[in-house]
Design a protein around this motif. Structure first.
Motif, mmCIF file in Angstrom:
data_model
loop_
_atom_site.group_PDB
_atom_site.id
_atom_site.type_symbol
_atom_site.label_atom_id
_atom_site.label_comp_id
_atom_site.label_asym_id
_atom_site.label_seq_id
_atom_site.Cartn_x
_atom_site.Cartn_y
_atom_site.Cartn_z
ATOM 1 N N PHE A 40 -2.222 74.953 53.315
ATOM 2 C CA PHE A 40 -2.854 74.973 54.632
ATOM 3 C C PHE A 40 -1.872 75.280 55.774
ATOM 4 O O PHE A 40 -2.215 75.126 56.941
ATOM 5 N N GLY A 41 -0.668 75.714 55.415
ATOM 6 C CA GLY A 41 0.285 76.151 56.429
ATOM 7 C C GLY A 41 0.784 75.046 57.333
ATOM 8 O O GLY A 41 0.944 75.253 58.544
ATOM 9 N N LEU A 42 1.065 73.873 56.771
ATOM 10 C CA LEU A 42 1.490 72.721 57.561
ATOM 11 C C LEU A 42 2.983 72.439 57.366
ATOM 12 O O LEU A 42 3.537 72.677 56.294
ATOM 13 N N THR A 43 3.606 71.916 58.396
ATOM 14 C CA THR A 43 4.990 71.447 58.337
ATOM 15 C C THR A 43 4.979 69.932 58.438
ATOM 16 O O THR A 43 4.349 69.375 59.341
ATOM 17 N N PRO A 44 5.629 69.220 57.510
ATOM 18 C CA PRO A 44 5.590 67.749 57.526
ATOM 19 C C PRO A 44 6.040 67.160 58.854
ATOM 20 O O PRO A 44 7.149 67.407 59.317
ATOM 21 N N SER A 45 5.158 66.383 59.477
ATOM 22 C CA SER A 45 5.453 65.711 60.742
ATOM 23 C C SER A 45 4.372 64.661 60.960
ATOM 24 O O SER A 45 3.394 64.591 60.204
ATOM 25 N N ILE A 46 4.516 63.872 62.012
ATOM 26 C CA ILE A 46 3.492 62.859 62.298
ATOM 27 C C ILE A 46 2.164 63.504 62.690
ATOM 28 O O ILE A 46 1.123 62.844 62.668
ATOM 29 N N ASP A 47 2.183 64.769 63.038
ATOM 30 C CA ASP A 47 0.959 65.459 63.429
ATOM 31 C C ASP A 47 0.262 66.144 62.254
ATOM 32 O O ASP A 47 -0.867 66.635 62.405
ATOM 33 N N SER A 48 0.901 66.181 61.106
ATOM 34 C CA SER A 48 0.294 66.850 59.952
ATOM 35 C C SER A 48 0.096 65.925 58.753
ATOM 36 O O SER A 48 -0.840 66.094 57.985
ATOM 37 N N ILE A 49 0.987 64.941 58.599
ATOM 38 C CA ILE A 49 0.869 63.966 57.509
ATOM 39 C C ILE A 49 0.858 62.586 58.138
ATOM 40 O O ILE A 49 1.853 62.140 58.725
ATOM 41 N N LEU A 109 -4.617 67.830 58.855
ATOM 42 C CA LEU A 109 -4.097 66.464 58.721
ATOM 43 C C LEU A 109 -4.277 65.973 57.283
ATOM 44 O O LEU A 109 -5.381 66.015 56.741
ATOM 45 N N ILE A 110 -3.183 65.515 56.694
ATOM 46 C CA ILE A 110 -3.229 64.937 55.352
ATOM 47 C C ILE A 110 -3.028 63.431 55.477
ATOM 48 O O ILE A 110 -1.966 62.974 55.928
ATOM 49 N N GLN A 111 -4.045 62.680 55.120
ATOM 50 C CA GLN A 111 -4.016 61.222 55.287
ATOM 51 C C GLN A 111 -3.431 60.539 54.053
ATOM 52 O O GLN A 111 -3.749 60.899 52.918
ATOM 53 N N GLN A 112 -2.615 59.501 54.292
ATOM 54 C CA GLN A 112 -2.047 58.691 53.215
ATOM 55 C C GLN A 112 -2.651 57.288 53.276
ATOM 56 O O GLN A 112 -2.581 56.618 54.305
ATOM 57 N N HIS A 113 -3.266 56.875 52.175
ATOM 58 C CA HIS A 113 -3.869 55.540 52.056
ATOM 59 C C HIS A 113 -3.407 54.904 50.746
ATOM 60 O O HIS A 113 -3.067 55.606 49.797
ATOM 61 N N ALA A 130 8.467 57.244 57.832
ATOM 62 C CA ALA A 130 7.933 58.530 57.377
ATOM 63 C C ALA A 130 8.935 59.648 57.625
ATOM 64 O O ALA A 130 9.173 60.505 56.765
ATOM 65 N N LYS A 131 9.540 59.654 58.801
ATOM 66 C CA LYS A 131 10.491 60.709 59.164
ATOM 67 C C LYS A 131 11.777 60.624 58.343
ATOM 68 O O LYS A 131 12.402 61.647 58.039
ATOM 69 N N THR A 132 12.150 59.405 57.974
ATOM 70 C CA THR A 132 13.417 59.205 57.269
ATOM 71 C C THR A 132 13.281 59.335 55.761
ATOM 72 O O THR A 132 14.126 59.954 55.096
ATOM 73 N N PHE A 133 12.204 58.766 55.209
ATOM 74 C CA PHE A 133 12.104 58.642 53.760
ATOM 75 C C PHE A 133 11.029 59.508 53.095
ATOM 76 O O PHE A 133 11.114 59.738 51.894
ATOM 77 N N PHE A 134 10.028 59.957 53.856
ATOM 78 C CA PHE A 134 8.899 60.654 53.231
ATOM 79 C C PHE A 134 8.911 62.149 53.527
ATOM 80 O O PHE A 134 8.930 62.987 52.615
ATOM 81 N N TYR A 135 8.937 62.506 54.787
ATOM 82 C CA TYR A 135 8.868 63.923 55.155
ATOM 83 C C TYR A 135 10.011 64.762 54.566
ATOM 84 O O TYR A 135 9.769 65.892 54.115
ATOM 85 N N PRO A 136 11.255 64.263 54.554
ATOM 86 C CA PRO A 136 12.325 65.089 53.967
ATOM 87 C C PRO A 136 12.084 65.415 52.495
ATOM 88 O O PRO A 136 12.399 66.522 52.042
ATOM 89 N N LEU A 137 11.517 64.463 51.737
ATOM 90 C CA LEU A 137 11.209 64.719 50.324
ATOM 91 C C LEU A 137 10.175 65.823 50.198
ATOM 92 O O LEU A 137 10.272 66.696 49.323
ATOM 93 N N ILE A 138 9.172 65.778 51.056
ATOM 94 C CA ILE A 138 8.119 66.791 51.016
ATOM 95 C C ILE A 138 8.669 68.158 51.419
ATOM 96 O O ILE A 138 8.371 69.179 50.783
ATOM 97 N N SER A 139 9.507 68.186 52.444
ATOM 98 C CA SER A 139 10.094 69.451 52.890
ATOM 99 C C SER A 139 10.948 70.076 51.790
ATOM 100 O O SER A 139 10.890 71.298 51.557
ATOM 101 N N ASP A 140 11.740 69.255 51.109
ATOM 102 C CA ASP A 140 12.565 69.768 50.003
ATOM 103 C C ASP A 140 11.678 70.316 48.884
ATOM 104 O O ASP A 140 11.990 71.363 48.288
ATOM 105 N N LYS A 141 10.599 69.614 48.602
ATOM 106 C CA LYS A 141 9.693 70.059 47.530
ATOM 107 C C LYS A 141 8.978 71.343 47.926
ATOM 108 O O LYS A 141 8.753 72.223 47.077
#
Length: 331
Positions: A262-271, A154-158, A311-322
């Protein structure tokens, strides 16, 4: 005849000594990376490569003397110059700097000749105490050399809320980190600064609490037990700080790196966002809660908002592309 052989041998030995004199401080080691093995210690490694323990720690951003098998350390080497080499090329290839190579080899210019032997030492990282300040690219190198011996899921955002952008002057990174560390210890009663990683408005990133230490903080033990906590300097609630492009890029970049590591895929369960965790129960509630039971952290304006939909619309797609871009560049 025997005297003549001895004399010739002595002359050859003297010539060899003169040839390698710029590099007398270390033995010839062709690899500038030392992979830590079970039983290795900092004194042993420092002695092997003729570097001080302090220099070894500074070159690798080591926050303690503890080593983990599989960890990678930058170490000095002897490099034989080839035709067409430049100091900039050599320093880039071996995690050094032009200035460091010139200084340790007594060079008064950048002119090189084929066959020249140079001692190349790794450059020092920017550290104060446990705090390591890096560019996002330096963080990439540091992260993939680091060995983490706990489970990360889990990667926490604060966001810091305070300090905010108005407290950052472009050069007070360490002052802000030490201030947060002191607040967390003295006011909050934690043993260390709460977050592992901090990002800044100028795009710099700092590692403070070692990644092998579970983060602290009000998000609670479930999120912390398998988590890495990232604090983004700023108040990103709507109407307050507008995140800089440099910080946006760094946030996406380091989250992508952590996912790869750490072998994670961006989702609500990982970020995860702090906003999705109940203040009192410390349970994950996602969007189903009254506002007064959760914090707005990482901000109502954080990459389009602090909801799971944002997160699903604006954040995770950017991370997946990167992630895709970084993986391709590393192949």
């Amino acid at each position: 005849m025997r005297k003549r052989l001895v004399l010739v041998f002595g002359i050859i030995s003297s010539m060899l000594f003169l040839v390698v004199s710029p590099a007398q401080a270390v033995s010839v080691h062709p690899n500038h990376i030392h992979v830590v093995k079970a039983g290795d210690s900092l004194p042993d490694i420092a002695d092997k490569y003729s570097i001080s323990i302090e220099e070894l720690k500074a070159a690798n951003g080591l926050q303690s003397d503890v080593l983990i098998a599989g960890q990678k350390l930058w170490v000095p080497i002897i490099y034989e110059v080839k035709a067409g080499d430049t100091l900039l090329d050599i320093s880039s290839s071996f995690h050094s700097s032009v200035e460091a190579i010139k200084a340790i080899n007594g060079l008064t210019s950048e002119q090189l000749y084929s066959g020249q032997l140079l001692k190349v030492t790794p450059k020092k990282m920017n550290m104060q105490g446990q705090h390591i300040l890096m560019t996002k690219e330096e963080f990439k190198d540091w992260l993939f050399n680091t060995q983490v011996n706990r489970e990360i899921r889990l990667i926490q955002q604060h966001h810091t809320w305070l300090p905010s952008y108005q407290h950052f002057n472009g050069s007070n990174h360490f002052q802000m980190l030490i201030g947060m560390e002191n607040h967390h210890k003295k006011t909050m009663g934690w043993k260390n600064i709460a977050q592992n990683i901090t990002t800044f408005p100028d795009g710099k990133v700092a590692v403070s609490r070692p990644l092998n230490m579970i983060p602290d903080g009000t998000i609670g033990p479930k999120a912390n037990s398998v988590g890495i906590a990232i604090e983004h300097v700023g108040n990103f609630d709507i109407g307050h700080d507008v995140m800089t492009k440099a910080q946006q890029d760094t946030i996406v970049y380091i989250n992508a790196l952590l996912c790869i590591k750490f072998g994670l895929t961006p989702s609500i369960d990982s970020i995860t966002y702090h906003h999705w965790w109940h203040i009192k129960t410390k349970e994950r509630v996602l969007d189903a809660t009254a506002n007064y039971n959760v914090k707005s952290c990482p901000g109502t304006g954080f990459f389009g908002g602090n909801s799971t939909a944002s997160a699903k619309t604006f954040f995770y797609p950017l991370i997946s592309d990167k992630i895709e871009e970084l993986v391709e560049s590393m192949q």
